[in-house]
Design a protein around this motif. Structure first.
Motif, short mmCIF file in Angstrom:
data_model
loop_
_atom_site.label_atom_id
_atom_site.label_comp_id
_atom_site.label_asym_id
_atom_site.label_seq_id
_atom_site.Cartn_x
_atom_site.Cartn_y
_atom_site.Cartn_z
N VAL A 26 33.41 46.30 39.81
CA VAL A 26 34.22 45.94 38.64
C VAL A 26 35.10 44.72 38.90
O VAL A 26 35.95 44.40 38.08
CB VAL A 26 35.08 47.13 38.14
CG1 VAL A 26 34.19 48.28 37.71
CG2 VAL A 26 36.09 47.56 39.17
N SER A 27 34.88 44.07 40.03
CA SER A 27 35.67 42.89 40.41
C SER A 27 37.16 43.18 40.36
O SER A 27 37.96 42.38 39.87
CB SER A 27 35.34 41.69 39.52
OG SER A 27 33.97 41.37 39.62
N ALA A 28 37.55 44.36 40.84
CA ALA A 28 38.95 44.77 40.83
C ALA A 28 39.72 44.04 41.93
O ALA A 28 39.21 43.82 43.02
CB ALA A 28 39.07 46.27 41.04
N ALA A 29 40.94 43.68 41.61
CA ALA A 29 41.82 43.08 42.60
C ALA A 29 42.13 44.14 43.65
O ALA A 29 42.12 45.34 43.37
CB ALA A 29 43.10 42.59 41.94
N ASP A 30 42.40 43.71 44.85
CA ASP A 30 42.73 44.66 45.90
C ASP A 30 44.06 45.31 45.57
O ASP A 30 45.08 44.66 45.44
CB ASP A 30 42.80 43.96 47.25
CG ASP A 30 42.96 44.94 48.40
OD1 ASP A 30 42.91 46.17 48.15
OD2 ASP A 30 43.15 44.49 49.54
N THR A 31 44.02 46.63 45.39
CA THR A 31 45.22 47.38 45.03
C THR A 31 45.74 48.15 46.24
O THR A 31 46.39 49.18 46.09
CB THR A 31 44.92 48.36 43.88
OG1 THR A 31 43.82 49.19 44.28
CG2 THR A 31 44.59 47.64 42.60
N GLY A 32 45.40 47.67 47.42
CA GLY A 32 45.78 48.40 48.62
C GLY A 32 44.95 49.65 48.72
O GLY A 32 43.76 49.64 48.45
N SER A 33 45.56 50.76 49.07
CA SER A 33 44.80 51.98 49.26
C SER A 33 44.62 52.78 47.98
O SER A 33 43.84 53.73 47.93
CB SER A 33 45.47 52.84 50.33
OG SER A 33 46.78 53.18 49.92
N GLU A 34 45.35 52.41 46.90
CA GLU A 34 45.22 53.16 45.66
C GLU A 34 43.87 52.89 45.00
O GLU A 34 43.32 51.81 45.10
CB GLU A 34 46.34 52.79 44.69
CG GLU A 34 47.68 53.33 45.11
CD GLU A 34 48.76 53.03 44.07
OE1 GLU A 34 48.46 53.05 42.86
OE2 GLU A 34 49.89 52.77 44.50
N ILE A 35 43.38 53.91 44.27
CA ILE A 35 42.13 53.74 43.55
C ILE A 35 42.36 52.89 42.31
O ILE A 35 43.46 52.88 41.76
CB ILE A 35 41.52 55.11 43.16
CG1 ILE A 35 42.45 55.86 42.21
CG2 ILE A 35 41.17 55.93 44.38
CD1 ILE A 35 41.81 57.08 41.54
N PRO A 36 41.32 52.17 41.85
CA PRO A 36 41.43 51.44 40.58
C PRO A 36 41.59 52.44 39.42
O PRO A 36 41.15 53.59 39.51
CB PRO A 36 40.11 50.70 40.46
CG PRO A 36 39.57 50.64 41.85
CD PRO A 36 40.05 51.89 42.53
#
Length: 131
Positions: A26-36
């Protein structure tokens, strides 16, 4: 319908590799360890609640189903390694003009406490407009 009706229950562990693959897909930005935000759908499928299973539980014709709405209420973060128990409820069912509306609520429990609540509406549209 006046009270919640439990439709399905499952538990699973959030898999880090699945989170990584989903973020890439989904080309998600890196949110650290949290899920998108929408990763919960992966948990549903992983837990056995496929579209086919859901339409069976609702007694809907899968060829006539529309996804009407979706919202998420985030209470606490979910991260890879978390063990999640999800409980799917039908909170309402109404019919109008040849359509049946099912309101659903899925409560994702982390350590026996709600972490996320997902609310959605599925619509079964039958009749002359049925394709």
């Amino acid at each position: 319908m006046k009270e919640k009706q439990e439709l399905y229950r499952y538990s699973c562990t959030v898999d880090e590799e699945k989170v990584f693959a989903f973020k890439q897909a989904v080309s998600a930005a890196d949110t650290g360890s949290e899920i998108p935000p929408t990763f919960l759908t992966v948990l549903d499928f992983h837990g056995g609640l496929s579209f086919q299973k859901l339409t069976e539980l609702l007694q809907f014709d899968p060829a006539c189903v529309l996804h009407g709405s979706q919202s998420y209420e985030y209470i606490k973060p979910i991260v890879p390694g978390d063990h999640i128990e999800a409980v799917v409820y039908m909170t309402g069912r109404t019919s109008k003009r040849g359509m049946t509306f099912a309101k659903l609520e899925t409560v994702y429990l982390k350590e026996n406490h709600p972490a996320v609540i997902s609310r959605s509406t599925l619509i079964e549209q039958k009749g002359a407009a049925h394709v």
